[in-house]
Design a protein around this motif. Structure first.
Motif, PDB file in Angstrom:
ATOM      1  N   GLU A   1     -31.302   6.161 -41.840  1.00  0.00           N
ATOM      2  CA  GLU A   1     -30.145   5.506 -42.468  1.00  0.00           C
ATOM      3  C   GLU A   1     -30.010   4.067 -41.977  1.00  0.00           C
ATOM      4  N   ARG A   2     -30.293   3.850 -40.705  1.00  0.00           N
ATOM      5  CA  ARG A   2     -30.195   2.500 -40.147  1.00  0.00           C
ATOM      6  C   ARG A   2     -31.275   1.564 -40.683  1.00  0.00           C
ATOM      7  N   SER A   3     -32.368   2.136 -41.142  1.00  0.00           N
ATOM      8  CA  SER A   3     -33.518   1.318 -41.550  1.00  0.00           C
ATOM      9  C   SER A   3     -33.443   0.863 -43.003  1.00  0.00           C
ATOM     10  N   VAL A   4     -32.437   1.330 -43.746  1.00  0.00           N
ATOM     11  CA  VAL A   4     -32.336   0.952 -45.157  1.00  0.00           C
ATOM     12  C   VAL A   4     -31.018   0.231 -45.399  1.00  0.00           C
ATOM     13  N   THR A   5     -30.937  -0.462 -46.520  1.00  0.00           N
ATOM     14  CA  THR A   5     -29.709  -1.159 -46.879  1.00  0.00           C
ATOM     15  C   THR A   5     -28.725  -0.197 -47.519  1.00  0.00           C
ATOM     16  N   TYR A   6     -27.462  -0.625 -47.574  1.00  0.00           N
ATOM     17  CA  TYR A   6     -26.397   0.267 -48.046  1.00  0.00           C
ATOM     18  C   TYR A   6     -26.573   0.696 -49.497  1.00  0.00           C
ATOM     19  N   ASP A   7     -27.317  -0.104 -50.280  1.00  0.00           N
ATOM     20  CA  ASP A   7     -27.501   0.224 -51.700  1.00  0.00           C
ATOM     21  C   ASP A   7     -28.875   0.827 -51.992  1.00  0.00           C
ATOM     22  N   ASP A   8     -29.586   1.237 -50.944  1.00  0.00           N
ATOM     23  CA  ASP A   8     -30.904   1.851 -51.135  1.00  0.00           C
ATOM     24  C   ASP A   8     -30.755   3.207 -51.829  1.00  0.00           C
ATOM     25  N   PRO A   9     -31.602   3.503 -52.816  1.00  0.00           N
ATOM     26  CA  PRO A   9     -31.516   4.793 -53.521  1.00  0.00           C
ATOM     27  C   PRO A   9     -31.703   6.006 -52.618  1.00  0.00           C
ATOM     28  N   ALA A  10     -32.273   5.805 -51.416  1.00  0.00           N
ATOM     29  CA  ALA A  10     -32.506   6.927 -50.507  1.00  0.00           C
ATOM     30  C   ALA A  10     -31.241   7.374 -49.778  1.00  0.00           C
ATOM     31  N   ILE A  11     -30.198   6.546 -49.787  1.00  0.00           N
ATOM     32  CA  ILE A  11     -28.994   6.836 -49.019  1.00  0.00           C
ATOM     33  C   ILE A  11     -28.335   8.167 -49.395  1.00  0.00           C
ATOM     34  N   PRO A  12     -28.136   8.464 -50.667  1.00  0.00           N
ATOM     35  CA  PRO A  12     -27.494   9.743 -51.008  1.00  0.00           C
ATOM     36  C   PRO A  12     -28.233  10.963 -50.460  1.00  0.00           C
ATOM     37  N   GLU A  13     -29.566  10.940 -50.538  1.00  0.00           N
ATOM     38  CA  GLU A  13     -30.342  12.069 -50.037  1.00  0.00           C
ATOM     39  C   GLU A  13     -30.268  12.154 -48.518  1.00  0.00           C
ATOM     40  N   LEU A  14     -30.307  11.020 -47.834  1.00  0.00           N
ATOM     41  CA  LEU A  14     -30.194  11.024 -46.377  1.00  0.00           C
ATOM     42  C   LEU A  14     -28.830  11.556 -45.948  1.00  0.00           C
ATOM     43  N   ASN A  15     -27.802  11.153 -46.684  1.00  0.00           N
ATOM     44  CA  ASN A  15     -26.462  11.642 -46.381  1.00  0.00           C
ATOM     45  C   ASN A  15     -26.375  13.156 -46.539  1.00  0.00           C
ATOM     46  N   ALA A  16     -26.930  13.659 -47.626  1.00  0.00           N
ATOM     47  CA  ALA A  16     -26.921  15.112 -47.850  1.00  0.00           C
ATOM     48  C   ALA A  16     -27.675  15.828 -46.734  1.00  0.00           C
ATOM     49  N   GLN A  17     -28.805  15.273 -46.323  1.00  0.00           N
ATOM     50  CA  GLN A  17     -29.580  15.888 -45.246  1.00  0.00           C
ATOM     51  C   GLN A  17     -28.779  15.937 -43.951  1.00  0.00           C
ATOM     52  N   PHE A  18     -28.038  14.873 -43.664  1.00  0.00           N
ATOM     53  CA  PHE A  18     -27.254  14.816 -42.431  1.00  0.00           C
ATOM     54  C   PHE A  18     -26.206  15.921 -42.401  1.00  0.00           C
ATOM     55  N   HIS A  19     -25.435  16.028 -43.461  1.00  0.00           N
ATOM     56  CA  HIS A  19     -24.357  17.015 -43.495  1.00  0.00           C
ATOM     57  C   HIS A  19     -24.904  18.442 -43.560  1.00  0.00           C
ATOM     58  N   CYS A  20     -26.005  18.626 -44.268  1.00  0.00           N
ATOM     59  CA  CYS A  20     -26.608  19.965 -44.336  1.00  0.00           C
ATOM     60  C   CYS A  20     -27.186  20.385 -42.991  1.00  0.00           C
ATOM     61  N   GLU A  21     -27.732  19.431 -42.237  1.00  0.00           N
ATOM     62  CA  GLU A  21     -28.273  19.757 -40.926  1.00  0.00           C
ATOM     63  C   GLU A  21     -27.161  20.149 -39.956  1.00  0.00           C
TER      64      GLU A  21
END
Length: 248
Positions: free
Chosen positions: A147-167
């Motif tokens: 999450e720190r390595s990408v910008t706030y508008d990166d398309p990967a953010i939603p998936e990373l967020n889901a992974q965080f909460h699911c973990e």
């Protein structure tokens, strides 16, 4: 003269309908592994002969098992029915499908989704602080690094967020809770109506770090407080139109 009925040594057992008997036997075969995940069931006619019942009875039993998520239809109209695995992942898939249908017809509001998320994710963080493993911590740390390595508008953010909460939900040790959290993120995309700014993206990562640190320290109260603060912050920045993103 003694009452023979009242002196019976065995309790009366309700007689099951043929459809219930068929359904229960197939269900038992799935649960105990006699019928394997992905295995195709015999045709209706073969099942009717095996159970010595009508095809209508078989059809009713199979329909109930499909609705219960133990069987699924294959592609096409003649491909038959297949066994679905019986674990919390398959349960999550069933919940996702039902939740998706409810959201599609608009019978649930975003506010209800947000409220339900509080009910799931705050206790989830609390439990994760008690029961997390080193592996859970490593996974959470890796997600935050990405999450720190990408910008706030990166398309990967939603998936990373889901992974965080699911973990975090996985770390709680409660597989039913984990199934619901996964279904919520994969289907409802909670708090998708968020006003996107660089500040909000940065703050969200900071919140994730705070939750992580509380879980690392095995502090349930701090973990729950950090998660509640994170969710409240995002709710305060949600909008009904304009620039949208699934940051949460």
């Amino acid at each position: 003269m003694p009452d023979n009925q009242s002196s019976m040594p065995f309790p009366a057992i309700p007689v099951q309908r043929p459809r219930q008997q068929v359904e229960n036997q197939i269900k038992r075969a799935i649960v105990d592994g006699t019928l394997k995940d992905g295995e195709r069931l015999p045709a209706e006619q073969a099942l009717a002969q095996s159970f010595n019942v009508s095809r209508t009875t078989i059809r009713e039993a199979l329909r109930s098992l499909v609705e219960g998520g133990l069987l699924e239809k294959g592609p096409g109209t003649t491909s038959g029915l297949y066994v679905q695995s019986v674990d919390h992942n398959s349960f999550s898939r069933i919940v996702s499908e039902r939740l998706s249908s409810v959201l599609d017809i608009g019978s649930v509001s975003p506010e209800e989704v947000a409220g339900f998320r509080d009910l799931l994710e705050v206790p989830s963080a609390r439990l994760a602080a008690e029961f997390r493993s080193d592996s859970n911590l490593a996974n959470l740390h890796d997600i935050i690094d990405r999450e720190r390595s990408v910008t706030y508008d990166d398309p990967a953010i939603p998936e990373l967020n889901a992974q965080f909460h699911c973990e975090i939900a996985n770390a709680s040790g409660n597989r039913v809770l984990a199934a619901f959290v996964s279904a919520l993120h994969r289907t409802a995309h909670p708090l998708t109506l968020v006003n996107i700014t660089e500040e909000l993206g940065r703050d969200s990562v900071i919140h994730h770090v705070n939750v992580y640190r509380a879980i690392e320290k095995r502090d349930p109260g701090a973990a729950a407080e950090a998660m509640q603060g994170h969710l409240s912050y995002l709710r305060n920045h949600s909008v009904t139109d304009g620039n949208l993103a699934s940051i949460g």
